[in-house]
Design a protein around this motif. Structure first.
Motif, PDB file in Angstrom:
ATOM      1  N   PHE A   1       0.777  -1.102  -0.054  1.00 18.21           N
ATOM      2  CA  PHE A   1       0.048  -0.048   0.010  1.00 18.21           C
ATOM      3  C   PHE A   1       0.855   1.314   0.060  1.00 18.21           C
ATOM      4  O   PHE A   1       0.577   2.109  -0.851  1.00 18.21           O
ATOM      5  CB  PHE A   1      -0.959  -0.109   1.250  1.00 18.21           C
ATOM      6  N   VAL A   2       1.976   1.328   1.005  1.00 20.02           N
ATOM      7  CA  VAL A   2       2.658   2.524   1.057  1.00 20.02           C
ATOM      8  C   VAL A   2       3.362   2.774  -0.487  1.00 20.02           C
ATOM      9  O   VAL A   2       3.670   3.873  -0.802  1.00 20.02           O
ATOM     10  CB  VAL A   2       3.614   2.087   2.104  1.00 20.02           C
ATOM     11  N   LEU A   3       3.942   1.622  -0.847  1.00 20.74           N
ATOM     12  CA  LEU A   3       4.594   1.598  -2.290  1.00 20.74           C
ATOM     13  C   LEU A   3       3.693   2.088  -3.259  1.00 20.74           C
ATOM     14  O   LEU A   3       3.860   2.953  -4.316  1.00 20.74           O
ATOM     15  CB  LEU A   3       5.439   0.340  -2.687  1.00 20.74           C
ATOM     16  N   GLY A   4       2.285   1.809  -3.204  1.00 23.47           N
ATOM     17  CA  GLY A   4       1.240   2.428  -4.359  1.00 23.47           C
ATOM     18  C   GLY A   4       1.137   3.813  -3.898  1.00 23.47           C
ATOM     19  O   GLY A   4       0.951   4.456  -4.857  1.00 23.47           O
ATOM     20  N   MET A   5       1.223   4.261  -2.723  1.00 27.66           N
ATOM     21  CA  MET A   5       1.085   5.671  -2.524  1.00 27.66           C
ATOM     22  C   MET A   5       2.308   6.604  -3.279  1.00 27.66           C
ATOM     23  O   MET A   5       2.142   7.529  -3.725  1.00 27.66           O
ATOM     24  CB  MET A   5       0.705   6.003  -0.928  1.00 27.66           C
ATOM     25  N   ALA A   6       3.316   5.977  -2.974  1.00 25.79           N
ATOM     26  CA  ALA A   6       4.593   6.302  -3.564  1.00 25.79           C
ATOM     27  C   ALA A   6       4.626   6.700  -4.873  1.00 25.79           C
ATOM     28  O   ALA A   6       4.817   7.859  -5.562  1.00 25.79           O
ATOM     29  CB  ALA A   6       5.975   5.629  -3.147  1.00 25.79           C
TER      30      ALA A   6
ATOM     31  N   GLN B   1       4.179  10.232  -7.597  1.00 30.24           N
ATOM     32  CA  GLN B   1       4.995  10.466  -8.834  1.00 30.24           C
ATOM     33  C   GLN B   1       4.509  10.164  -9.939  1.00 30.24           C
ATOM     34  O   GLN B   1       4.827  10.328 -11.110  1.00 30.24           O
ATOM     35  CB  GLN B   1       6.331   9.511  -8.646  1.00 30.24           C
ATOM     36  N   GLY B   2       2.851  10.085  -9.969  1.00 29.43           N
ATOM     37  CA  GLY B   2       2.275  10.114 -11.377  1.00 29.43           C
ATOM     38  C   GLY B   2       2.448   8.435 -11.881  1.00 29.43           C
ATOM     39  O   GLY B   2       1.782   8.734 -13.098  1.00 29.43           O
ATOM     40  N   ARG B   3       2.999   7.662 -11.442  1.00 30.18           N
ATOM     41  CA  ARG B   3       3.137   6.195 -12.013  1.00 30.18           C
ATOM     42  C   ARG B   3       1.780   5.622 -11.625  1.00 30.18           C
ATOM     43  O   ARG B   3       1.648   4.661 -10.796  1.00 30.18           O
ATOM     44  CB  ARG B   3       4.310   5.644 -11.652  1.00 30.18           C
ATOM     45  N   LEU B   4       0.632   5.966 -12.364  1.00 25.06           N
ATOM     46  CA  LEU B   4      -0.638   5.483 -11.768  1.00 25.06           C
ATOM     47  C   LEU B   4      -0.717   3.952 -12.030  1.00 25.06           C
ATOM     48  O   LEU B   4      -1.432   3.257 -11.361  1.00 25.06           O
ATOM     49  CB  LEU B   4      -1.718   6.210 -12.527  1.00 25.06           C
ATOM     50  N   GLU B   5      -0.268   3.305 -13.250  1.00 24.33           N
ATOM     51  CA  GLU B   5      -0.356   1.956 -13.405  1.00 24.33           C
ATOM     52  C   GLU B   5       0.272   1.175 -12.367  1.00 24.33           C
ATOM     53  O   GLU B   5      -0.161   0.107 -11.863  1.00 24.33           O
ATOM     54  CB  GLU B   5       0.146   1.409 -14.842  1.00 24.33           C
TER      55      GLU B   5
ATOM     56  N   ARG C   1      10.489  19.834  -9.436  1.00 23.60           N
ATOM     57  CA  ARG C   1      11.645  19.566  -8.597  1.00 23.60           C
ATOM     58  C   ARG C   1      11.323  18.515  -7.731  1.00 23.60           C
ATOM     59  O   ARG C   1      12.136  17.479  -7.332  1.00 23.60           O
ATOM     60  CB  ARG C   1      12.059  20.758  -7.639  1.00 23.60           C
ATOM     61  N   LEU C   2      10.140  18.271  -7.158  1.00 29.70           N
ATOM     62  CA  LEU C   2       9.843  17.398  -6.003  1.00 29.70           C
ATOM     63  C   LEU C   2       9.357  15.960  -6.725  1.00 29.70           C
ATOM     64  O   LEU C   2       9.483  14.883  -6.145  1.00 29.70           O
ATOM     65  CB  LEU C   2       8.476  17.656  -5.283  1.00 29.70           C
ATOM     66  N   GLY C   3       8.999  16.079  -8.249  1.00 29.91           N
ATOM     67  CA  GLY C   3       8.530  14.683  -8.841  1.00 29.91           C
ATOM     68  C   GLY C   3       7.136  14.478  -8.598  1.00 29.91           C
ATOM     69  O   GLY C   3       6.911  13.241  -8.445  1.00 29.91           O
ATOM     70  N   VAL C   4       6.254  15.274  -8.481  1.00 30.81           N
ATOM     71  CA  VAL C   4       5.143  15.099  -8.079  1.00 30.81           C
ATOM     72  C   VAL C   4       4.069  15.695  -8.891  1.00 30.81           C
ATOM     73  O   VAL C   4       3.644  16.850  -8.616  1.00 30.81           O
ATOM     74  CB  VAL C   4       4.752  15.518  -6.566  1.00 30.81           C
ATOM     75  N   PRO C   5       3.691  15.186 -10.137  1.00 33.63           N
ATOM     76  CA  PRO C   5       2.945  15.845 -11.145  1.00 33.63           C
ATOM     77  C   PRO C   5       1.403  16.175 -10.435  1.00 33.63           C
ATOM     78  O   PRO C   5       0.873  15.341  -9.539  1.00 33.63           O
ATOM     79  CB  PRO C   5       2.958  15.029 -12.359  1.00 33.63           C
ATOM     80  N   ALA C   6       0.841  16.913 -10.825  1.00 34.40           N
ATOM     81  CA  ALA C   6      -0.610  17.401 -10.791  1.00 34.40           C
ATOM     82  C   ALA C   6      -1.262  16.256 -11.496  1.00 34.40           C
ATOM     83  O   ALA C   6      -1.465  16.270 -12.669  1.00 34.40           O
ATOM     84  CB  ALA C   6      -0.880  18.736 -10.971  1.00 34.40           C
ATOM     85  N   VAL C   7      -2.230  15.708 -10.835  1.00 32.62           N
ATOM     86  CA  VAL C   7      -3.303  14.743 -11.703  1.00 32.62           C
ATOM     87  C   VAL C   7      -4.562  14.946 -10.996  1.00 32.62           C
ATOM     88  O   VAL C   7      -4.785  15.475  -9.975  1.00 32.62           O
ATOM     89  CB  VAL C   7      -2.802  13.140 -11.254  1.00 32.62           C
ATOM     90  N   GLY C   8      -5.554  14.510 -11.768  1.00 32.72           N
ATOM     91  CA  GLY C   8      -7.044  14.618 -11.228  1.00 32.72           C
ATOM     92  C   GLY C   8      -7.611  15.998 -11.211  1.00 32.72           C
ATOM     93  O   GLY C   8      -7.321  16.874 -11.855  1.00 32.72           O
ATOM     94  N   ALA C   9      -8.163  16.222  -9.918  1.00 34.61           N
ATOM     95  CA  ALA C   9      -8.561  17.606  -9.463  1.00 34.61           C
ATOM     96  C   ALA C   9      -7.498  18.744  -9.424  1.00 34.61           C
ATOM     97  O   ALA C   9      -7.796  19.638  -9.984  1.00 34.61           O
ATOM     98  CB  ALA C   9      -9.445  17.379  -8.219  1.00 34.61           C
ATOM     99  N   GLU C  10      -6.376  18.121  -9.024  1.00 32.36           N
ATOM    100  CA  GLU C  10      -5.284  19.298  -8.993  1.00 32.36           C
ATOM    101  C   GLU C  10      -4.925  19.746 -10.357  1.00 32.36           C
ATOM    102  O   GLU C  10      -4.796  20.999 -10.629  1.00 32.36           O
ATOM    103  CB  GLU C  10      -4.184  18.703  -8.321  1.00 32.36           C
ATOM    104  N   ARG C  11      -4.990  18.848 -11.410  1.00 25.62           N
ATOM    105  CA  ARG C  11      -4.608  19.144 -12.933  1.00 25.62           C
ATOM    106  C   ARG C  11      -5.772  20.179 -13.266  1.00 25.62           C
ATOM    107  O   ARG C  11      -5.528  21.038 -13.955  1.00 25.62           O
ATOM    108  CB  ARG C  11      -4.504  17.899 -13.473  1.00 25.62           C
ATOM    109  N   VAL C  12      -6.974  19.574 -13.121  1.00 20.14           N
ATOM    110  CA  VAL C  12      -8.076  20.324 -13.613  1.00 20.14           C
ATOM    111  C   VAL C  12      -8.263  21.860 -13.069  1.00 20.14           C
ATOM    112  O   VAL C  12      -8.382  22.912 -13.588  1.00 20.14           O
ATOM    113  CB  VAL C  12      -9.618  19.561 -13.167  1.00 20.14           C
ATOM    114  N   GLU C  13      -7.855  22.076 -11.821  1.00 19.34           N
ATOM    115  CA  GLU C  13      -7.820  23.279 -11.159  1.00 19.34           C
ATOM    116  C   GLU C  13      -6.724  24.152 -11.667  1.00 19.34           C
ATOM    117  O   GLU C  13      -6.862  25.333 -11.811  1.00 19.34           O
ATOM    118  CB  GLU C  13      -8.348  23.313  -9.721  1.00 19.34           C
TER     119      GLU C  13
END
Length: 393
Positions: A156-161, A165-169, A343-355
Motif C-alpha cells: 500500500f505504501v509503495l502504491g502511495m509513493a 510520482q504520477g506512476r498510476l499503473e 523538482r519534487l517529482g509530484v505531477p498534478a493529476v485529477g482535480a489538481e490538474r483540472v484546477e
C-alpha cells in the motif's frame, strides 16, 4: 488488536492501565509495555496529546530498565505520534535512532517498521522521491521476517509513493497486491485504505461507477471498524473525484467532513485538507471563504513544512487571484507550483490538474500572451515557500 479489532483493543488497554497506574505502587516493565501498546493503537486510530505523553513515559521507563528493544520501539512510536500531532518535532531523529538500534539488535522486523515510518515522514514532510527507496527497503525487511500483514501495508505504501510520482499503473498494481493480502491476512485498515485508493485511480480513468462503488465499500468498512481516520480519507478522495468531474458543489461537504475529523484527530493532515476545502470554494466562486482557509493552511504549512501540500495551496491561491482579476499574481503562483512539482517529482493529476488548468485559462485570458509567459517565468524562479509568502502578501 492492532490490526483487526483496534477500538476494542484500545478499550482493553485503557482497562489495563487503570489497574497499573497505582500512585502508591512503583512503576514496572508491565506498565511500560502497556503504555507502549496503547501508543501503538493510538497512532493508528489517531493520536492525542495523551498519546505522546504515554510514548514518552514508556521510553523513559524502558531506558531506566536498560531494555534496548523497548527503547527502540518507544522511540519509533513517539516519532510517529510527533509526526501526526506536530508535523515533525523530533520525529526524524527518533525514527533514525530507532532504525539504527533495531539494526544493532538484529531485529529485521523492527528495522523494516522504522523504515516504513521514515517513508511517511519523507512522503508528507520531505522529499517524496526519497520516500520510495525507504519503502522498498522496508518491504524487503518484512518479507525476510515473514510478516505478510506488514507486507500488505508496504505494498500500500509503495502504491502511495507511485501515485505521488504520477506512476498510476504501478500504483494500481501495488494496491491490488495490498488489497488481496489484507483481505486474506489483515490488517483491516490496509484493506480500507487500498479500496479508497483504487477507487480514486478508477475515477482518474473515468470509471465513475467503479470508483463510487469502491469508495462506498471503503466508507462502510471504516464505519464498521470505528476508524474515523478512514472516514476522513475516503471523504477527501470522494471530494477529489467529484472535483475532477467538475462537481465542486458535491465535493465541498465531503472535504468539510474530512476536515472536522482531521482537526479532532490528526492535526498534521489539517493543512492539506484545508487546501482541499479552499480549492473547492475557489472553484465555486466563494473567494473570501477560500482565501481564509488557504491562509490558515499556508500558515501551518510554513511552520511545519509539507512540500506537496504547499504546491496544492499555490494552485488554490492562483484560483483566488484569478477570480479577483489579479491575473499576473495567478500566473506567478502557477509558475511556482509547476516548477515545484518538477523538482519534487509530484505531477498534478485529477482535480489538481483540472484546477491548475482552470486557473491558467483564467489568468491567460486576462493578460497579453507575452505578459502571461513572463509572469509564469517569474513564478518559476521562486521557491514554493517563497511563492506562498507572496500569496500571503
Amino acid at each position: 488488536w492492532w490490526t483487526t479489532h483496534t477500538v476494542e483493543g484500545r478499550q482493553r488497554l485503557l482497562g489495563v492501565l487503570a489497574l497499573a497506574l497505582d500512585p502508591e505502587g512503583p512503576p514496572s516493565p508491565q506498565l511500560a509495555r502497556a503504555l507502549q501498546s496503547l501508543t501503538l493503537v493510538d497512532v493508528l486510530l489517531g493520536p492525542r496529546p495523551a498519546t505522546l505523553d504515554a510514548a514518552r513515559r514508556s521510553l523513559e521507563l524502558f531506558e531506566g530498565y536498560g531494555d534496548r528493544h523497548g527503547v527502540a520501539m518507544s522511540k519509533l512510536l513517539c516519532g510517529q505520534a510527533e509526526l501526526q500531532l506536530l508535523g515533525g518535532g523530533d520525529a526524524a531523529r527518533l525514527l533514525e535512532e530507532a532504525e539504527a538500534a533495531f539494526g544493532e539488535l538484529g531485529d529485521r522486523w523492527g528495522e523494516a517498521y522504522a523504515r516504513s515510518a521514515r517513508f511517511a515522514a519523507e512522503a508528507f514532510f520531505g522529499q517524496p522521491t526519497r520516500a520510495y527507496a525507504l519503502a522498498e527497503q522496508a518491504l524487503v525487511g518484512f518479507r525476510a521476517a515473514g510478516d505478510r500483514r506488514a507486507g500488505a501495508y508496504l505494498q500500500f505504501v509503495l502504491g502511495m509513493a507511485a501515485r505521488f510520482q504520477g506512476r498510476l499503473e504501478e500504483a494500481g498494481d501495488r494496491y491490488q497486491h495490498a488489497l488481496a493480502a489484507a483481505r486474506e491476512a489483515g490488517p483491516t485498515w490496509v484493506a480500507c485504505s487500498t479500496l479508497i485508493e483504487l477507487g480514486s485511480l478508477a475515477a482518474l480513468r473515468g470509471e465513475d461507477a467503479r470508483a463510487d462503488a469502491m469508495h462506498q465499500e471503503a466508507a462502510a468498512l471504516a464505519r464498521r471498524t470505528g476508524m474515523r481516520r478512514g472516514t476522513a480519507h475516503v471523504h477527501n478522495e470522494m471530494g477529489l473525484a467529484a472535483r475532477a468531474r467538475g462537481q465542486p458543489e458535491r465535493a465541498l461537504p465531503l472535504h468539510q467532513e474530512a476536515l472536522a475529523i482531521h482537526r479532532a484527530m490528526v492535526p498534521s493532515r489539517v493543512p492539506r485538507t484545508l487546501g482541499q476545502v479552499g480549492c473547492t470554494e475557489a472553484s465555486l466562486g466563494q473567494l473570501d471563504a477560500a482565501e481564509a482557509h488557504l491562509r490558515e493552511a499556508a500558515t501551518l504549512a510554513l511552520a511545519t513544512p509539507q512540500p506537496p501540500t504547499v504546491l496544492l495551496l499555490l494552485t488554490g491561491f492562483a484560483l483566488v487571484a484569478a477570480g479577483r482579476g489579479d491575473h499576473s499574481l495567478a500566473a506567478r503562483l502557477l509558475g511556482a507550483a509547476a516548477a515545484g512539482r518538477e523538482r519534487l517529482g509530484v505531477p498534478a493529476v485529477g482535480a489538481e490538474r483540472v484546477e491548475a488548468d482552470l486557473a491558467g485559462r483564467m489568468a491567460s485570458a486576462g493578460l497579453a500572451p507575452d505578459s502571461f509567459e513572463a509572469a509564469l517565468a517569474e513564478g518559476r524562479a521562486l521557491g514554493p515557500d517563497e511563492a506562498l509568502r507572496v500569496a500571503l502578501g
